[in-house]
Design an enzyme around this catalytic site. Structure first.
Site, short mmCIF file in Angstrom:
data_model
loop_
_atom_site.label_atom_id
_atom_site.label_comp_id
_atom_site.label_asym_id
_atom_site.label_seq_id
_atom_site.Cartn_x
_atom_site.Cartn_y
_atom_site.Cartn_z
N TYR A 150 -13.53 34.15 -92.32
CA TYR A 150 -12.55 33.18 -91.79
C TYR A 150 -12.13 32.07 -92.46
O TYR A 150 -11.55 31.33 -92.00
CB TYR A 150 -13.18 33.02 -90.36
CG TYR A 150 -12.74 33.91 -89.36
CD1 TYR A 150 -13.55 35.05 -89.33
CD2 TYR A 150 -11.81 33.72 -88.09
CE1 TYR A 150 -13.30 36.13 -88.27
CE2 TYR A 150 -11.66 34.86 -87.40
CZ TYR A 150 -12.18 36.04 -87.38
OH TYR A 150 -12.10 36.86 -86.34
N LYS A 202 -24.73 44.09 -92.73
CA LYS A 202 -24.27 45.42 -93.44
C LYS A 202 -24.93 45.37 -94.73
O LYS A 202 -24.39 45.08 -95.91
CB LYS A 202 -22.88 45.71 -93.58
CG LYS A 202 -22.25 46.93 -93.92
CD LYS A 202 -22.31 48.04 -93.17
CE LYS A 202 -22.16 49.28 -93.75
NZ LYS A 202 -22.24 50.43 -92.88
N ASP A 235 -22.35 48.89 -88.05
CA ASP A 235 -21.54 50.15 -87.40
C ASP A 235 -22.45 50.89 -86.31
O ASP A 235 -22.04 51.25 -85.20
CB ASP A 235 -21.23 51.28 -88.70
CG ASP A 235 -22.30 51.34 -89.57
OD1 ASP A 235 -23.29 50.71 -89.66
OD2 ASP A 235 -22.17 52.32 -90.57
N ASP A 259 -16.83 38.78 -84.23
CA ASP A 259 -15.40 38.82 -83.57
C ASP A 259 -15.23 40.48 -82.99
O ASP A 259 -14.74 40.49 -81.74
CB ASP A 259 -14.32 38.55 -84.62
CG ASP A 259 -12.92 38.75 -84.09
OD1 ASP A 259 -12.70 38.28 -82.77
OD2 ASP A 259 -12.16 39.56 -84.65
N ASP A 263 -15.70 41.88 -78.80
CA ASP A 263 -14.51 42.60 -77.95
C ASP A 263 -15.26 43.81 -77.30
O ASP A 263 -14.84 44.45 -76.47
CB ASP A 263 -13.22 43.07 -78.80
CG ASP A 263 -12.02 42.00 -79.01
OD1 ASP A 263 -12.69 40.72 -78.43
OD2 ASP A 263 -11.00 42.16 -79.04
C1 IPM Z 1 -11.51 35.47 -80.86
C2 IPM Z 1 -10.07 35.89 -81.48
C3 IPM Z 1 -9.75 34.91 -82.63
C4 IPM Z 1 -10.97 35.44 -83.77
C5 IPM Z 1 -8.39 34.89 -83.16
C6 IPM Z 1 -7.27 34.38 -82.07
C7 IPM Z 1 -8.01 34.07 -84.30
O1 IPM Z 1 -10.11 36.99 -81.78
O2 IPM Z 1 -11.81 34.15 -80.49
O3 IPM Z 1 -12.16 36.19 -81.08
O4 IPM Z 1 -10.88 36.11 -84.46
O5 IPM Z 1 -11.69 34.41 -83.68
MG MG Z 2 -11.72 38.09 -81.35
#
Ligand code: IPM
Ligand code: MG
Length: 365
Positions: A150, A202, A235, A259, A263
């Site tokens: 990032y 990793k 993984d 990140d 999710d």
């Molecule tokens: C998160 C989001 C952000 C990230 C995006 C929107 C840049 O996916 O907060 O996880 O990748 O950090």
């Molecule tokens: Mg995210």
């Protein structure tokens, strides 16, 4: 007149926190509105005061003025007690502009080096994992938040030609890695659940970057003999999160992996409707947000679930030091998920966005 003065007096003698509120794009404003109402109710109970200062950052301002995060605004944001953010991102703006220039820029400029993301299945919430219950899904991901892929280091060579080359480098500094790992150990100790910290990396492929991580992890671990340590490749981590989520207590990982796995974490805890996160600078200004994004297709319809924003608000209270109030909000959310909502998904809750806010406020009382 007298009453007003008296009220003013009470307010002045109460502890007051200044909160910058960035409702942002899409459904951001709808969920933040409920979050602020719940936080106000919690503050009244906890005998402190929250002063919300709104900021109109996001797509609308960008399209109107081409401004994303003006220097004057950034300066003001360094002076507040915390930032409460709805969502950033809009279909009419090319992907990446608002995300990079507002969200990521805030994280970097305010040096919010930790992204704390609890993965917790609340009672009554449906999870796609068969036979898993709230006792199995309750861990926290500590994601490094200012470095890695990032950092924006890289570039193009011969862009647009058949010989084009694109390079994007993962930046891992000893300083950045160590402060993140240290925070994770402290957090694991403070959380006091299984006192187990797993490094998710990793190391078999990222033989430089994650070698630095692993060595730092092992060194810092020596200072925390009460914390059990573990390692998983990213993984395999995805596999274990589905198969045996109860193995995890606290996970520490780099920015990109964090990140992705959060999710996945959001899905096993019942979806984006409940997933909250904090971008923390433990020595500075932190920012709290629902992690689900702006969900543009639901904008303005009162269909979106505000619980993620409300949970982010609870994390903010905790970070401000209002621990009891944070727990009260969390308990109120538990009560609502276990006894009221049909689902956490947008449009399927059995209630509108603001009705869910009402339910949490009622449960708080
Ligand atoms: C998160 C989001 C952000 C990230 C995006 C929107 C840049 O996916 O907060 O996880 O990748 O950090
Ligand atoms: Mg995210």
């Amino acid at each position: 007149m007298n009453v007003t003065r008296k009220e003013q007096g009470t307010r002045l003698s109460m502890k007051t926190y200044t909160i910058a509120v960035i409702p942002g794009d899409g459904t951001g404003p709808e969920v933040i509105r409920e979050g602020c109402r719940v936080l106000d109710a919690a503050a009244a109970q906890g005998k402190f005061h929250l002063e919300f200062q709104p900021y109109d950052l996001g797509a609308e301002r960008y399209l109107r003025t081409t401004e994303t995060l003006p220097p004057t605004v950034l300066k003001e944001l360094t002076q507040v007690d915390a930032i409460y953010l709805g969502a950033i991102g809009h279909p009419s703006v090319k992907p990446g502009i608002l995300e990079r220039e507002i969200l990521l820029r805030l994280r970097f400029e305010l040096d919010q080096y930790i992204n704390l993301r609890p993965v917790k299945l609340y009672p009554g919430v449906w999870t796609p994992l068969k036979d898993k219950t709230p006792e199995h899904i309750d861990f926290v991901v500590v994601r490094e938040n200012t470095e890695g892929l990032y950092a924006g280091v890289g570039g193009f060579l011969r862009r647009g030609t058949p010989d084009e080359t694109a390079i994007q480098t993962s930046v891992n500094t000893r300083h950045g890695v160590e402060r993140c790992i240290r925070y994770a150990f402290e957090y694991t100790r403070r959380r006091n659940k299984h006192k187990k910290l797993t490094f998710c990396g990793k190391t078999n492929v990222l033989t430089y970057a994650h070698d630095l991580w692993q060595r730092t992890f092992d060194e810092v671990a020596k200072e925390y003999p009460d914390v059990t340590t573990d390692y998983t490749h990213v993984d395999a981590c995805c596999m274990w999160m589905i198969k045996n989520p109860e193995w995890f207590d606290t996970i520490v990982t780099d920015n990109m992996f964090g990140d992705i796995i959060t999710d996945l974490g959001a899905m096993i805890q019942g979806g984006m409707g409940i997933a909250a996160g904090g971008n923390l600078n433990p020595e500075g200004v932190s920012m709290f947000e629902p992690i689900g994004g702006s969900a543009p297709k639901y904008t303005g319809q009162q269909l979106i679930n505000p619980l993620a924003a409300i949970c982010a608000g609870a994390m903010m209270l905790e970070e401000l030091g209002e621990r009891q109030s944070a727990q009260a909000v969390e308990q109120a959310v538990c009560q609502v998920t276990s006894s009221k909502l049909k689902s956490l998904a947008a449009g399927k809750m059995g209630y509108s966005t603001s009705e869910v806010g009402d339910l949490v406020i009622e449960a708080l009382a």
